[in-house]
Each structure stands twice: as C-alpha cells, then as structure tokens.
Design an enzyme around this catalytic site. Structure first.
Site, PDB file in Angstrom:
ATOM      1  N   SER A  62       0.953  -1.170  -0.010  1.00 39.11           N
ATOM      2  CA  SER A  62      -0.019  -0.051   0.052  1.00 39.11           C
ATOM      3  C   SER A  62       0.975   1.125  -0.080  1.00 39.11           C
ATOM      4  O   SER A  62       2.078   1.052   0.289  1.00 39.11           O
ATOM      5  CB  SER A  62      -0.737  -0.085   1.264  1.00 39.11           C
ATOM      6  OG  SER A  62      -1.474   1.165   1.421  1.00 39.11           O
ATOM      7  N   TYR A 116      -2.652  -0.876  10.559  1.00 34.26           N
ATOM      8  CA  TYR A 116      -2.294  -1.338   9.005  1.00 34.26           C
ATOM      9  C   TYR A 116      -1.008  -0.901   8.538  1.00 34.26           C
ATOM     10  O   TYR A 116      -0.559  -1.478   7.838  1.00 34.26           O
ATOM     11  CB  TYR A 116      -3.434  -0.649   8.446  1.00 34.26           C
ATOM     12  CG  TYR A 116      -3.579  -0.811   6.985  1.00 34.26           C
ATOM     13  CD1 TYR A 116      -4.452  -1.656   6.155  1.00 34.26           C
ATOM     14  CD2 TYR A 116      -3.030   0.118   5.960  1.00 34.26           C
ATOM     15  CE1 TYR A 116      -4.703  -1.916   4.998  1.00 34.26           C
ATOM     16  CE2 TYR A 116      -3.336  -0.010   4.468  1.00 34.26           C
ATOM     17  CZ  TYR A 116      -4.105  -1.116   4.156  1.00 34.26           C
ATOM     18  OH  TYR A 116      -4.070  -1.243   2.686  1.00 34.26           O
TER      19      TYR A 116
END
Ligand code: NAD
Length: 260
Positions: free
Chosen positions: A142, A155
């Site tokens: 990401s 995350y």
C-alpha cells in the site's frame, strides 16, 4: 504467458485479489482462489475462470489468521497442482482508530492477516519454487507501506513490515529464480475502502463525501481512484519475463501520492 504455472491469490473473492486472479487466469495460469464470501458467488467465480480461460481453478476458504489453516491450504494446493509457482499475498483488512483507543484484538487481527499470513504462505511456497528454479511472489502493500496516515497504526505497521518481508524474500530467492516485490497502491475503490469511508467519517467527525474528497483523494494528486484492474495488470507484468530483474522493490501505483 503463464501456461502450466499455478497462482495462489489470497483474498481473491473480492476487490483487488479477484481482479488479479482473473488477470493471471487470462495469462494462462491455473488459479487457487481464497477468501470469504457467499459460497454460490465464489463457485460462480471459480467455474467462470475455468470456462472463460481454459485453466483449472480451485478454492480454499482458509482463514489466514490461523497458521494451521494456511498449512492445510498449501498442502491441498500442492496436492492438486504440484505446488504454487506464483504467490500473491493480497488478503488484508483495515481498522481505523486513534492509537490510544486501538482495540488490541484489531491490532492482533491485522498483524496476523496483513503480515504474518504472508510469512506463512511464503515459507511454505518457497521449497517448490526453489526446486523449480522459478517463482514469483507479489505482496500487496500500500502507499501505507511507505508513508503513514493517522488512525491506521496496525495497517501502517503491517504494510511496512510486509515491505521488509519482501526484501528478505527477494534476497533469499535471488539466485534460485524467485522474485519478490511489493505493489504499493494508493486508494483503490473496493469494499475495503467503502468500509473505511464510514469509519474515517466517524473518527474525524466528517461526512462521507468529505472523507472521499478531502481525506482519501486529497492524498492522491490525480484525484482519481486507482482501479483494481490496473493493479492486476501490474501484478501480471511482475510475473512476465520483462520483469525478471525487478526484485525486492516497493512499487508505487498511487497517482503520485508518495511523490509528495
Ligand atoms: P477487499 O475487502 O475487497 O478484499 C479482501 C479480501 O480478503 C476478500 O477476498 C476477503 O474475503 C479476504 N479476507 C478477509 N479476511 C480474511 C481472512 N481472515 N482469511 C482469508 N481471507 C480473508 O479488499 P481490497 O481493497 O481488495 O484489498 C486487498 C489488498 O489490497 C489488501 O491487502 C489491502 O490492504 C490492499 N490495498 C487496498 C487498497 C484499497 O484502496 N482498496 C489500497 C492499497 C492496498
């Protein structure tokens, strides 16, 4: 291009993983799907892949937060296909909360799914890849593998960790024909992002439209969501001969987010 290879894509019943599975099937690979969802819809997806692309497709509903379920999935896939040649570690989830309130069980879940699952699938896939002297591992990172945002402690930590796992895998596989890279997408409009919009709105006291335009796409200079198909095409390229010397890289597909 990938005829005779077998690709396992974790979290491929939805979003990016599903798009990657469809693309790799179009490239000629046999497919192992994984993830949760409606059994009928998953069977329609699996059967559709076989029919449309003339490849074999299997499905495992393994819960990747459980190492023993991952071992069973890998054993079953090896039994059916002889081994996994292309591993796409894509399954992931998100939870948005200020750090001091971050639920411990959500931290543990995200580290297990977004990071540790990739360790387990990789350690179990590598012996076959090394024996074949060919393997491709694509880790779905990401922009949050490179930079942080507030309220996403687990995350961001997991995705930075995944980038480290990629680099170590790349070094260990380098002389064995194994390549490992991290794809780092910006915001892709999938069910995962839809869920985040509501959560972020709550955490920041904003409307959902404000979150979409002022928070999510504020970071993305193109002011456009990345598409799941664009990420899938990138994964396909990484499995192609032209990408043979790309190894251990964090590769952005984020509309310029991390250029800032
Ligand atoms: P999604 O929610 O649409 O899909 C997630 C997939 O993971 C589903 O197939 C789901 O069934 C599966 N899954 C969830 N928990 C699981 C578990 N315990 N065991 C096995 N499978 C499980 O999400 P997405 O947006 O397609 O995200 C896929 C990956 O891409 C994630 O790793 C995510 O972090 C990453 N990513 C997404 C975006 C984005 O904007 N959507 C951006 C960057 C990175």
């Amino acid at each position: 291009m990938l005829a005779g290879k077998t690709a396992l894509i974790t979290g491929s019943t939805s979003g990016i993983g599903k798009a990657v599975a469809l693309q790799l099937a179009a490239d000629g690979a046999n497919i192992v799907l994984n993830g949760f969802g409606d059994a009928k819809e998953i069977e329609t997806l699996r059967a559709g892949i076989e029919k449309d692309h003339k490849v074999k497709a299997a499905f495992s509903g393994a819960d990747l937060t459980k190492p023993e379920a991952i071992e069973a999935m890998m054993t079953e896939a090896a039994g059916t296909f002889g081994g996994i040649d292309i591993l796409v570690n894509n399954a992931g989830t998100q939870f948005v909360s200020p750090l001091e309130d971050f639920p411990v069980e959500k931290w543990n879940l995200i580290i297990a799914l977004n990071l540790s699952a990739a360790f387990h699938t990789t350690r179990l896939a590598l012996p076959h890849m090394k024996a074949k002297k060919w393997g491709r591992i694509v880790n779905m990172g990401s922009a949050h593998a490179k930079v942080a945002s507030p309220f996403k402690a687990a995350y961001v930590a997991a995705k930075h960790g995944l980038s480290g796992l990629t680099k170590t895998t790349a070094l260990e596989g380098a002389t064995h024909g194994v390549r490992c890279n991290t794809i780092c997408p910006g915001y892709v409009f999938t069910p995962l992002v839809e869920g985040q919009i509501a959560d972020t709105a709550k955490a920041r006291g904003m409307t959902e439209d404000q979150v979409k335009n002022d928070v999510l796409l504020a970071a993305q200079p193109t002011k456009e969501f990345v598409t799941a198909e664009e990420v899938a095409a990138f994964a396909s390229f990484l499995c192609s001969p032209a990408a043979a010397q790309i190894n251990g890289a964090d590769l952005s597909i984020d509309g310029g987010w991390t250029a800032q």
